[in-house]
Motif scaffolding. Structure first.
Motif, short mmCIF file in Angstrom:
data_model
loop_
_atom_site.label_atom_id
_atom_site.label_comp_id
_atom_site.label_asym_id
_atom_site.label_seq_id
_atom_site.Cartn_x
_atom_site.Cartn_y
_atom_site.Cartn_z
N GLN A 149 34.99 16.03 75.52
CA GLN A 149 35.70 15.01 74.76
C GLN A 149 36.76 14.33 75.62
O GLN A 149 36.92 13.10 75.59
N SER A 150 37.48 15.11 76.41
CA SER A 150 38.48 14.55 77.31
C SER A 150 37.83 13.65 78.36
O SER A 150 38.37 12.59 78.71
N ILE A 151 36.67 14.08 78.86
CA ILE A 151 35.95 13.27 79.86
C ILE A 151 35.51 11.95 79.25
O ILE A 151 35.59 10.89 79.87
N GLN A 152 35.07 11.99 77.99
CA GLN A 152 34.67 10.76 77.31
C GLN A 152 35.86 9.80 77.17
O GLN A 152 35.69 8.58 77.30
N GLU A 153 37.03 10.33 76.89
CA GLU A 153 38.22 9.49 76.79
C GLU A 153 38.53 8.83 78.14
O GLU A 153 38.93 7.66 78.19
N ASP A 154 38.35 9.58 79.22
CA ASP A 154 38.57 9.01 80.55
C ASP A 154 37.56 7.91 80.86
O ASP A 154 37.91 6.87 81.44
N TYR A 155 36.30 8.13 80.48
CA TYR A 155 35.29 7.08 80.66
C TYR A 155 35.61 5.85 79.83
O TYR A 155 35.41 4.70 80.28
N LYS A 156 36.13 6.05 78.63
CA LYS A 156 36.50 4.92 77.77
C LYS A 156 37.57 4.08 78.45
O LYS A 156 37.51 2.84 78.44
N THR A 157 38.57 4.74 79.05
CA THR A 157 39.63 4.03 79.76
C THR A 157 39.05 3.24 80.94
O THR A 157 39.44 2.09 81.19
N PHE A 158 38.12 3.87 81.68
CA PHE A 158 37.48 3.19 82.81
C PHE A 158 36.76 1.93 82.32
O PHE A 158 36.90 0.85 82.92
N ILE A 159 36.00 2.04 81.24
CA ILE A 159 35.24 0.91 80.71
C ILE A 159 36.18 -0.20 80.26
O ILE A 159 35.95 -1.39 80.56
N GLU A 160 37.23 0.16 79.55
CA GLU A 160 38.19 -0.84 79.05
C GLU A 160 38.93 -1.51 80.19
O GLU A 160 39.33 -2.68 80.08
N THR A 161 39.13 -0.80 81.29
CA THR A 161 39.83 -1.38 82.45
C THR A 161 38.92 -2.30 83.25
O THR A 161 39.33 -3.40 83.66
N TYR A 162 37.68 -1.88 83.47
CA TYR A 162 36.81 -2.59 84.41
C TYR A 162 35.85 -3.59 83.76
O TYR A 162 35.33 -4.45 84.46
N ARG A 163 35.62 -3.52 82.47
CA ARG A 163 34.74 -4.51 81.83
C ARG A 163 35.29 -5.92 81.99
O ARG A 163 34.57 -6.82 82.47
N PRO A 164 36.56 -6.19 81.62
CA PRO A 164 37.08 -7.55 81.81
C PRO A 164 37.21 -7.94 83.29
O PRO A 164 37.01 -9.11 83.66
N LYS A 165 37.52 -6.96 84.14
CA LYS A 165 37.62 -7.25 85.57
C LYS A 165 36.26 -7.64 86.14
O LYS A 165 36.16 -8.55 86.98
N TYR A 166 35.21 -6.98 85.67
CA TYR A 166 33.86 -7.31 86.12
C TYR A 166 33.50 -8.74 85.75
O TYR A 166 32.96 -9.50 86.58
N GLU A 167 33.81 -9.14 84.52
CA GLU A 167 33.50 -10.50 84.08
C GLU A 167 34.28 -11.53 84.90
O GLU A 167 33.74 -12.58 85.27
N MET A 168 35.54 -11.22 85.21
CA MET A 168 36.36 -12.14 86.00
C MET A 168 35.81 -12.28 87.42
O MET A 168 35.68 -13.38 87.95
N LEU A 169 35.47 -11.13 88.05
CA LEU A 169 34.95 -11.16 89.41
C LEU A 169 33.58 -11.83 89.47
O LEU A 169 33.24 -12.48 90.48
N LYS A 170 32.80 -11.67 88.42
CA LYS A 170 31.49 -12.33 88.38
C LYS A 170 31.66 -13.84 88.44
O LYS A 170 30.91 -14.54 89.15
N GLU A 171 32.64 -14.36 87.72
CA GLU A 171 32.93 -15.79 87.77
C GLU A 171 33.36 -16.22 89.17
O GLU A 171 32.95 -17.26 89.67
N CYS A 172 34.19 -15.38 89.81
CA CYS A 172 34.66 -15.70 91.17
C CYS A 172 33.50 -15.75 92.17
O CYS A 172 33.46 -16.62 93.04
N VAL A 173 32.58 -14.80 92.05
CA VAL A 173 31.43 -14.77 92.96
C VAL A 173 30.56 -16.00 92.73
O VAL A 173 30.11 -16.66 93.67
#
Length: 292
Positions: A176-200
């Motif tokens: 359960q704790s690992i899932q919470e850490d993955y959730k944080t990763f997804i919430e951090t990097y999902r918008p960053k991925y979309e932003m970087l995709k536009e830049c590329v």
């Protein structure tokens, strides 16, 4: 980022594909992009040499650093797990390591615990660690490396008589704790991925920016190696979000790869007495042909 941890990231994600050896000057310039001073880099490499993780070779007045066998084992296991692209099916066996070490071997005992945790084992009782993964080779190598035959024994068993499988999983790991850490990763990097995709797509991302972003990405994601045991798919919760996190990591890594490798190559200097067969395509796409 700590210098030693960043070095492991750079060796695993870039340097190993270019002969595995790098001039200290190149390493200093790369790590400066992450705010790490020259003195910190030199101090970290010295400590890693003393810990038998790195070895130094001098050519003229220049020093070139490569991983020792102990360091390579750590990198190879980490790379295999970071870049795995699908989970395996459980074979029904638990790997069980037990050990008993005298008090004067306390430092060794602590090192063994760290390595077991890194490998994905979970502790179910004092000095008893288990894993459902086929890790016999790695553990036997660890026993050989640390000369543990007098203190440790490795078993394999498909029978669990007193408890069910879920009890062992809950005892050894906090999924359960690992899932919470993955959730944080997804919430951090999902918008960053979309932003970087536009830049590329707009051709506005520089090779330096891509190198820094990819290194931060790998550095962040590889922390899951210390938490996520890499369970077979059939032992994971039905709502496991580790697969979503892995897909996001893969997509973002691939988005940044070509530009980041270009920047790495602009700084990398190999020893003049070696001809390096650079595996550039592997550095760009380390996911190819890696299955777990």
């Amino acid at each position: 980022m700590k210098p030693r941890s960043l070095m492991f990231t750079l060796y695993g994600d870039f340097i190993q594909y270019y002969g595995g050896e790098i001039w200290i000057g190149s390493l200093i310039r790369m790590m400066a992009e992450f705010g790490i001073s020259e003195s910190s880099v030199r101090g970290a490499t010295l400590r890693m040499v003393q810990q038998d993780l790195l070895q130094v070779r001098r050519v003229g007045n220049k020093s070139y650093y490569s991983l020792t066998e102990k360091g390579k084992r750590r990198i190879e296991d980490g790379v295999r797990r970071v870049y795995s692209i699908k989970s395996h099916k459980w074979d029904g066996f638990w790997r069980i390591l037990t050990y008993s070490m005298p008090e004067e071997k306390r430092d060794l005992r602590n090192q063994v615990r760290k390595e077991l945790s890194w490998t994905g084992f979970g502790m179910i009782s004092n000095s008893t660690w288990v894993s459902p993964n086929p890790l016999e080779k790695q553990i036997l190598e660890m026993i050989e490396t640390y000369e543990l035959k007098e203190y440790a024994m490795l078993f394999s068993s498909s029978s669990l008589l007193s408890h069910d499988q879920q009890y062992i999983i809950d005892k050894g790991w906090n999924l359960q704790s690992i899932q919470e850490d993955y959730k944080t990763f997804i919430e951090t990097y999902r918008p960053k991925y979309e932003m970087l995709k536009e830049c590329v797509w707009n051709d506005s991302l520089t090779s330096l920016e891509a190198f820094v972003e990819r290194t931060y990405l790998v550095h962040y994601y590889r922390k899951f190696l210390f938490n996520d045991p890499g369970f077979p798919q059939d032992l994971l919760p039905h709502n496991w979000n580790g697969n979503e996190a892995r897909d996001l990591f893969w997509n973002m890594h691939q988005l940044l790869s070509t530009l980041s490798v270009k920047y790495f190559e602009s700084l990398f200097e190999q020893a003049p007495d070696r001809e390096i067969q650079a595996k550039r395509e592997k550095a760009i796409n380390p996911f190819a042909e890696i299955y777990i």
